[in-house]
Design a protein around this motif. Structure first.
Motif, PDB file in Angstrom:
ATOM      1  N   ASP B 137       0.836  -1.194   0.000  1.00  0.00           N
ATOM      2  CA  ASP B 137       0.000   0.000   0.000  1.00  0.00           C
ATOM      3  C   ASP B 137       0.874   1.249   0.000  1.00  0.00           C
ATOM      4  O   ASP B 137       0.726   2.141  -0.832  1.00  0.00           O
ATOM      5  CB  ASP B 137      -0.874  -0.018   1.256  1.00  0.00           C
ATOM      6  N   HIS B 149      -7.756   1.839  -0.261  1.00  0.00           N
ATOM      7  CA  HIS B 149      -7.434   0.451   0.022  1.00  0.00           C
ATOM      8  C   HIS B 149      -7.424   0.189   1.513  1.00  0.00           C
ATOM      9  O   HIS B 149      -7.943  -0.814   2.001  1.00  0.00           O
ATOM     10  CB  HIS B 149      -6.072   0.102  -0.585  1.00  0.00           C
ATOM     11  N   ALA B 221      -9.420   0.882  -5.816  1.00  0.00           N
ATOM     12  CA  ALA B 221      -8.285   0.582  -4.942  1.00  0.00           C
ATOM     13  C   ALA B 221      -7.616  -0.745  -5.299  1.00  0.00           C
ATOM     14  O   ALA B 221      -6.621  -1.121  -4.693  1.00  0.00           O
ATOM     15  CB  ALA B 221      -8.747   0.552  -3.491  1.00  0.00           C
ATOM     16  N   PHE B 223      -8.728  -3.631  -4.656  1.00  0.00           N
ATOM     17  CA  PHE B 223      -8.792  -4.364  -3.391  1.00  0.00           C
ATOM     18  C   PHE B 223      -9.130  -5.826  -3.625  1.00  0.00           C
ATOM     19  O   PHE B 223     -10.098  -6.153  -4.296  1.00  0.00           O
ATOM     20  CB  PHE B 223      -9.836  -3.725  -2.473  1.00  0.00           C
TER      21      PHE B 223
END
Lengths: 236, 236
Positions: B137, B149, B221, B223
DNA sequence: CGGAGGGTTGATTCCCCTCAAAATCAGTGG
DNA sequence: CCACTGATTTTGAGGGGAATCAACCCTCCG
């Protein structure tokens, strides 16, 4: 590896025997070809005998973040076995030699040999501590300190297994690999290395990292290796 | 906690009993006062019952990097016990309730109850996976994606213990805390949150994180919660 | 009512990225 | 022996993302 685990838990002859039987098969891998793919579920882990590897994660846009480099004596893919799925990839940086250990054997050995499990828990904790330090490195240090800190940490780890001293160590990492580990661009890594070299701290040349002034570098990078130290066996 | 460990290793009545005896003492701590200091060697670990905490490292210049937030059900200071020394500090974000577990009891329980040790190894591996994701990240995502995220990951973790849904969750974090976790300045966090809000993705207000468009945010993001998933017990 | 903690916004600065281009070197095949 | 290629290192120029500095607002609370 035995020496590393033994540093934490004094292992009995019985336990050493179990450990011995684990070493199933010696294998070699060539540089650059993944051992483990992100998302794959793994049947075995490895212990690195010679050479360097790295574990990394890829983003969708092709960027990658190297999480850690593995040096001789380190586990490869242990977390993948415990979690049953690999959340990262592992790539040999150089040609490497490993001993393969089957997942089922590992889990069985743990269940039957609690102190062995304890030793591995310790090893995993130590790995986590290194990732944490790496996180701090990337999150809160500027490129210069970050790079210096990283080179010092590698040196300290290598020194623990007899592959380095305060004078320096052999290091097969390219500037691209360093960049992916440090969260920088390869071009900026080059500039940073020049600055460190001109600052009289460290020189990288022909695959050798040479500390020109170890103490100054330690101070500059605020390097504190407590998390790598282990004085003696915890469990006797 | 039992539910979390049980998700990995089907624990026997005997093992549950050992687990039960571990819960020695219930304690409370007020927000902001450290439970554990960097460099201190610890006698006990804790299991978080209610409230939030964070583990962090301080640099010499006063900057800090928050490594992870702990939510109810998480361990506090387990690594400190295993490594015998704390390489980080832990601070309650809110007033918290914990159950204290003595280090000696933990080590003894592991030695006598291998499957329990295995379960804790799994928990530690999962923690490490989260730190790794956090590392990616910070290392390779820009501030916007990084923040998105991070909020998604927190939401997924809270959902696992029934404290959140895809709609949102209660979140006591200030922008300063977010900044220290994300490796950003608090001022920039504020700007990022505004952008995410105006982008129709997420709104933080009065201690509540509300996902305005969960799917768009997941896509934005990138994710992927594999590393949090655990389908069923590995060991039966 | 004053103060503290937290949130919001603007202006400016700088660290590091991106793009672009050489230089060096090892290996490879003609 | 040399042209050719690919990998790696090196250097320059320009731009952008995030930090820093500096206010101002709000709410809560003693």
């Amino acid at each position: 590896m035995v020496r590393k685990l033994g540093a934490f838990v004094a292992l009995s002859g019985d336990e050493l025997c179990v450990l011995d039987k684990l070493h199933k098969r010696r294998r070699t891998f060539v540089a650059g070809r993944d051992l483990v793919h992100q998302g794959q579920s793994d049947e075995s882990a490895y212990i690195l005998v010679s050479g360097w590897a790295c574990s990394y994660k890829l983003l969708q846009d092709g960027q990658r973040q190297i999480v850690d480099f593995q040096i001789p004596g380190d586990f490869l893919g242990l977390r993948s076995v415990v979690l049953q799925i690999s959340d990262h990839s592992i790539e040999p940086v150089t040609d490497i030699e490993v001993t393969e250990v089957m997942a089922t054997d590992i889990l069985e050995a743990f269940a039957n040999t609690p102190r062995l499990a304890m030793a591995v828990l310790w090893a995993a904790s130590r790995d986590e501590a290194m990732v944490v330090e790496h996180l701090v490195d990337i999150g809160r240090r500027n490129a210069d300190q970050r790079t210096a800190h990283f080179l010092l940490e590698l040196g300290a780890r290598l020194a623990l297994v007899g592959l380095g001293t305060k004078a320096g160590y052999a290091c097969p990492l390219t500037q691209y690999l360093l960049a992916d580990a440090l969260g920088l661009s390869a071009i900026h890594v080059n500039r940073v290395l020049r600055k460190l070299r001109e600052g009289g701290m460290v020189t990288i040349r022909d695959g050798f990292v040479t500390f020109d002034n170890y103490d100054r570098m330690v101070e500059f990078a605020e390097f504190d290796p407590v998390y790598l130290d282990q004085v003696g066996p915890l469990l006797r």
